[in-house]
Design an enzyme around this catalytic site. Structure first.
Site, PDB file in Angstrom:
ATOM      1  N   CYS A  93       1.049  -1.435   0.041  1.00  7.87           N
ATOM      2  CA  CYS A  93      -0.039   0.087   0.104  1.00  7.87           C
ATOM      3  C   CYS A  93       0.656   1.245  -0.068  1.00  7.87           C
ATOM      4  CB  CYS A  93      -1.003   0.046   1.153  1.00  7.87           C
ATOM      5  SG  CYS A  93      -2.287   0.973   0.913  1.00  7.87           S
ATOM      6  N   HIS A 190      -3.431  -5.708   2.628  1.00  5.50           N
ATOM      7  CA  HIS A 190      -3.000  -5.754   4.047  1.00  5.50           C
ATOM      8  C   HIS A 190      -3.513  -7.111   4.661  1.00  5.50           C
ATOM      9  CE1 HIS A 190      -1.956  -1.669   4.248  1.00  5.50           C
ATOM     10  NE2 HIS A 190      -2.893  -1.288   3.633  1.00  5.50           N
TER      11      HIS A 190
HETATM   12  N1  GLN Z   1      -2.165   6.742   2.600  1.00  8.39           N
HETATM   13  C1  GLN Z   1      -2.426   5.865   1.259  1.00  8.39           C
HETATM   14  C2  GLN Z   1      -3.784   5.771   0.794  1.00  8.39           C
HETATM   15  O1  GLN Z   1      -4.743   6.280   1.461  1.00  8.39           O
HETATM   16  C3  GLN Z   1      -1.979   4.672   1.563  1.00  8.39           C
HETATM   17  C4  GLN Z   1      -2.742   3.927   2.531  1.00  8.39           C
HETATM   18  C5  GLN Z   1      -2.310   2.668   3.119  1.00  8.39           C
HETATM   19  O2  GLN Z   1      -1.289   2.526   3.255  1.00  8.39           O
HETATM   20  N2  GLN Z   1      -3.167   1.721   3.827  1.00  8.39           N
HETATM   21  O3  GLN Z   1      -3.870   5.478  -0.361  1.00  8.39           O
END
Ligand code: GLN
Length: 236
Positions: A93, A190
């Site tokens: 992510c 995740h």
């Molecule tokens: N901040 C980034 C987004 O919202 C990545 C989010 C994350 O790593 N879960 O796309």
């Protein structure tokens, strides 16, 4: 056999159980008699990537990505060299996004990325949250949990990790998920990702040691991983 793993920004880039990926790699390495040691890198530390065969970079909120962006950029050259040299790595992510050319944030800001992966991430209007089921040529079906607003677009040279079956994946179009690039895997999954997709952990370890490991299907870790995966697949 010995392997060294570097875990980038563990206290900042560690959303939704992502640390579990490192724990899985450490446990799975033991199934192959590989001695693995993990080092942690955070803001302002010294970093020498030439000593590492494995890398992990987890997810983070926009705030965390802002916090690390300048520090990460400082290591752009050696991260790029490490990828060219064939370091194996999992980027989840926010960590995945930061290795692209740019990262659009929810507040309208845009972070400069490392331009190592052939991707860019544009700001997304809606958060993409929920279970994700994808189909990969290399790994078969993969499952995880996504929670991101960013929309990641692969350029012509990018090879997606998988095609999206349920959920979104890389962006609102919900066509593809993640990327596979040299010995790196980027994903929005995740959960943590590897405990339910142990075949990917085996691929990462194989790339790190430089040879195909014969899958150890006898270990309790493997059996638990497969049953966890089947329970998720059954629920999707
Ligand atoms: N901040 C980034 C987004 O919202 C990545 C989010 C994350 O790593 N879960 O796309």
């Amino acid at each position: 056999m010995k392997l060294k793993l570097i875990y980038l920004y563990p206290e900042i880039m560690n959303t939704y159980g992502d640390r579990g990926n490192v724990m899985l790699l450490e446990a799975r390495a033991k199934d192959y008699g590989i001695e693995i040691s993990t080092d942690y890198y955070t803001l302002g530390d010294q970093l020498d990537l030439t000593q590492y065969q494995l890398l992990f970079f987890g997810g983070g909120q926009d705030k965390g990505q802002n916090l690390i962006a300048r520090d990460l950029m400082y290591h752009k050259a050696q991260l790029s060299d490490a990828v060219k040299r064939g370091i194996a790595g999992l980027l989840v992510c926010g960590g995945y996004q930061m290795l692209g050319s740019e990262v659009g944030l929810a507040d309208g800001g845009v972070l400069e990325g490392l331009s190592i992966l052939p991707v860019k991430t544009l700001v997304g209007k809606n958060r993409k949250i929920g279970n994700l089921l994808v189909q990969s040529e290399q790994f078969g079906s993969l499952v995880g949990f996504e929670n991101h607003s960013g929309n990641t677009i692969l350029d012509q040279s990018g090879k997606a990790l998988a095609q999206t079956i349920k959920g979104y994946g890389n962006n609102d179009s919900a066509i593809d998920e993640g990327i596979i690039y040299r010995n790196l895997i980027g994903t929005y999954m995740h959960g943590p990702f590897l405990p339910k997709n142990i075949q990917v952990a085996d691929w990462l370890l194989s790339r790190a040691v430089g040879k195909d490991l014969l899958t150890n299907t006898q270990s309790s870790l493997y059996k638990v991983s497969i049953s966890a995966r089947e329970s998720v697949l059954g629920a999707l």
